[in-house]
Design a protein around this motif. Structure first.
Motif, PDB file in Angstrom:
ATOM      1  N   THR A 298     -53.287-105.624 104.116  1.00 29.82           N
ATOM      2  CA  THR A 298     -53.237-105.853 102.677  1.00 29.82           C
ATOM      3  C   THR A 298     -54.543-105.409 102.031  1.00 29.82           C
ATOM      4  O   THR A 298     -55.558-105.258 102.695  1.00 29.82           O
ATOM      5  N   THR A 299     -54.500-105.210 100.725  1.00 27.13           N
ATOM      6  CA  THR A 299     -55.695-104.827  99.982  1.00 27.13           C
ATOM      7  C   THR A 299     -55.794-105.679  98.724  1.00 27.13           C
ATOM      8  O   THR A 299     -54.781-106.165  98.204  1.00 27.13           O
ATOM      9  N   VAL A 300     -57.020-105.875  98.268  1.00 29.44           N
ATOM     10  CA  VAL A 300     -57.276-106.624  97.043  1.00 29.44           C
ATOM     11  C   VAL A 300     -57.648-105.630  95.957  1.00 29.44           C
ATOM     12  O   VAL A 300     -58.608-104.883  96.104  1.00 29.44           O
ATOM     13  N   MET A 301     -56.899-105.616  94.866  1.00 24.62           N
ATOM     14  CA  MET A 301     -57.183-104.693  93.775  1.00 24.62           C
ATOM     15  C   MET A 301     -58.300-105.230  92.890  1.00 24.62           C
ATOM     16  O   MET A 301     -58.722-106.378  93.015  1.00 24.62           O
ATOM     17  N   LYS A 302     -58.809-104.395  92.002  1.00 30.75           N
ATOM     18  CA  LYS A 302     -59.923-104.774  91.130  1.00 30.75           C
ATOM     19  C   LYS A 302     -59.615-106.035  90.339  1.00 30.75           C
ATOM     20  O   LYS A 302     -60.506-106.828  90.060  1.00 30.75           O
ATOM     21  N   CYS A 303     -58.362-106.222  89.980  1.00 25.72           N
ATOM     22  CA  CYS A 303     -57.961-107.383  89.181  1.00 25.72           C
ATOM     23  C   CYS A 303     -57.886-108.665  90.004  1.00 25.72           C
ATOM     24  O   CYS A 303     -57.769-109.758  89.451  1.00 25.72           O
TER      25      CYS A 303
ATOM     26  N   PRO B 245     -49.034-103.872  89.277  1.00 24.62           N
ATOM     27  CA  PRO B 245     -47.661-104.222  88.892  1.00 24.62           C
ATOM     28  C   PRO B 245     -47.527-105.645  88.359  1.00 24.62           C
ATOM     29  O   PRO B 245     -46.521-105.980  87.743  1.00 24.62           O
ATOM     30  N   ILE B 246     -48.551-106.474  88.587  1.00 27.93           N
ATOM     31  CA  ILE B 246     -48.477-107.870  88.158  1.00 27.93           C
ATOM     32  C   ILE B 246     -49.117-108.077  86.790  1.00 27.93           C
ATOM     33  O   ILE B 246     -48.507-108.647  85.887  1.00 27.93           O
ATOM     34  N   CYS B 247     -50.355-107.588  86.606  1.00 26.53           N
ATOM     35  CA  CYS B 247     -51.075-107.851  85.354  1.00 26.53           C
ATOM     36  C   CYS B 247     -51.296-106.607  84.508  1.00 26.53           C
ATOM     37  O   CYS B 247     -51.821-106.708  83.401  1.00 26.53           O
ATOM     38  N   SER B 248     -50.955-105.432  85.028  1.00 30.46           N
ATOM     39  CA  SER B 248     -51.046-104.154  84.303  1.00 30.46           C
ATOM     40  C   SER B 248     -52.474-103.649  84.105  1.00 30.46           C
ATOM     41  O   SER B 248     -52.686-102.661  83.392  1.00 30.46           O
ATOM     42  N   LYS B 249     -53.469-104.273  84.730  1.00 30.22           N
ATOM     43  CA  LYS B 249     -54.829-103.755  84.635  1.00 30.22           C
ATOM     44  C   LYS B 249     -54.979-102.494  85.494  1.00 30.22           C
ATOM     45  O   LYS B 249     -54.292-102.340  86.505  1.00 30.22           O
ATOM     46  N   SER B 250     -55.882-101.617  85.090  1.00 34.13           N
ATOM     47  CA  SER B 250     -56.138-100.410  85.865  1.00 34.13           C
ATOM     48  C   SER B 250     -56.724-100.784  87.219  1.00 34.13           C
ATOM     49  O   SER B 250     -57.606-101.644  87.313  1.00 34.13           O
ATOM     50  N   VAL B 251     -56.252-100.135  88.267  1.00 40.34           N
ATOM     51  CA  VAL B 251     -56.700-100.488  89.620  1.00 40.34           C
ATOM     52  C   VAL B 251     -57.740 -99.517  90.157  1.00 40.34           C
ATOM     53  O   VAL B 251     -58.312 -99.746  91.218  1.00 40.34           O
ATOM     54  N   ILE B 252     -57.987 -98.404  89.448  1.00 38.85           N
ATOM     55  CA  ILE B 252     -59.023 -97.457  89.848  1.00 38.85           C
ATOM     56  C   ILE B 252     -59.836 -97.087  88.614  1.00 38.85           C
ATOM     57  O   ILE B 252     -59.464 -97.417  87.481  1.00 38.85           O
ATOM     58  N   ASP B 253     -60.951 -96.385  88.831  1.00 29.48           N
ATOM     59  CA  ASP B 253     -61.783 -95.923  87.718  1.00 29.48           C
ATOM     60  C   ASP B 253     -61.031 -94.838  86.954  1.00 29.48           C
ATOM     61  O   ASP B 253     -60.762 -93.758  87.488  1.00 29.48           O
ATOM     62  N   MET B 254     -60.715 -95.114  85.703  1.00 31.95           N
ATOM     63  CA  MET B 254     -59.918 -94.195  84.888  1.00 31.95           C
ATOM     64  C   MET B 254     -60.755 -93.466  83.841  1.00 31.95           C
ATOM     65  O   MET B 254     -60.199 -92.814  82.941  1.00 31.95           O
ATOM     66  N   SER B 255     -62.070 -93.527  83.928  1.00 32.19           N
ATOM     67  CA  SER B 255     -62.941 -92.966  82.883  1.00 32.19           C
ATOM     68  C   SER B 255     -62.707 -91.465  82.676  1.00 32.19           C
ATOM     69  O   SER B 255     -62.717 -90.979  81.538  1.00 32.19           O
TER      70      SER B 255
END
Length: 267
Positions: A167-172, A193-203
């Motif tokens: 398993t992995t822990v996302m930024k959120c 998929p749960i909170c809709s926050k970006s999981v990687i650097d999207m800059s």
């Protein structure tokens, strides 16, 4: 069985077991009194029963009896067979009634989790709030979500807490299977998929959208239209100029936003 004590203990190692574990014993499931190679074999078999009321899962700590795979002797759950003297599992946990001949996995029992885990005790810590063991690289370096591992993977819906998959822990702070996460990213899905926050650097993506918006002039009727947006990344609610490509959060500069109804002003 003749030979030295060590020879007896090692006899048949890695030669018995199932698709889930190498072990020299089977378990008698106290819930249905049937014999299975392991609890996962039991759960897989009972999940296929036609009558939904017959489907059930085995509580690992409830196992009381095991059957030696070498001499077929049924006995109370202990590490060494009382009849032929073989180690029924190089690793044995008396709490979980867990056997495994492949002790290179680094199995260890976590009292806080209440189950055995793999990977070496020295490589993990237990996060009290998240309710699970995480890699030491995440100590003071992750967003805590209460009982985040005691949920189903949002992609495949398998229960994460005792899953055999990594398993992995996302930024959120939410968790999912590593393979499900990689598949999600491969399909250009970059939001939890749960909170809709970006999981990687999207800059870099946000910069590209800036350039596209600058190059795409909206029709006169829409050029100065404003809408209310909610930012999925910072949870801020702001007013922004409408654009067909996207609306930018004025707080964190993210385009991971969605339009909402205007807030109700107090009278």
């Amino acid at each position: 069985m003749e030979g030295s004590t060590n020879e007896r203990l090692d006899f048949g190692r890695m030669g018995y077991g199932c698709n889930h574990y190498r072990r020299r014993c089977k378990i008698r499931a106290p819930c249905c009194n049937e014999i299975y190679s392991c609890r996962h074999c039991h759960n897989d078999a009972t999940s296929m029963l036609k009558n939904p009321y017959d489907r059930h899962e085995l509580v690992r700590s409830d196992v009381k009896q095991v059957v030696c795979s070498v001499c077929d002797t049924e006995q109370p759950a202990t590490q060494v067979c009382t009849n032929c003297g073989v180690n029924m599992g190089e690793y044995f946990c008396d709490i979980c009634k867990f056997y495994d001949d492949d002790n290179e996995k680094g199995q260890f029992h976590c009292d806080d989790c209440g189950i055995c885990r793999v990977g070496g005790r020295e490589n993990f810590f237990h996060c009290k709030k998240c309710g699970s063991c995480y890699s030491i690289s995440l100590r003071d370096n992750h967003s805590c979500v209460e009982n985040s591992m005691r949920h189903h993977c949002p992609i495949c819906y398998e229960y994460l807490f005792d899953s055999l998959k990594d398993t992995t822990v996302m930024k959120c702070g939410h968790t999912m299977h590593v393979e499900c996460y990689n598949e999600m990213i491969k399909r250009d899905k970059y939001c939890c998929p749960i909170c809709s926050k970006s999981v990687i650097d999207m800059s870099r993506t946000w910069k590209r959208i800036d350039e596209e918006i600058e190059a795409t002039i909206m029709p006169e009727d829409y050029r100065y239209k404003k809408v209310w947006i909610l930012c999925n990344d910072c949870n801020d609610t702001t007013e922004a100029y409408f654009h067909i490509i996207g609306q930018k959060c004025s707080h964190c500069k993210s385009y991971n936003t969605r339009q909402i109804a205007p807030p109700v002003r107090p009278q």
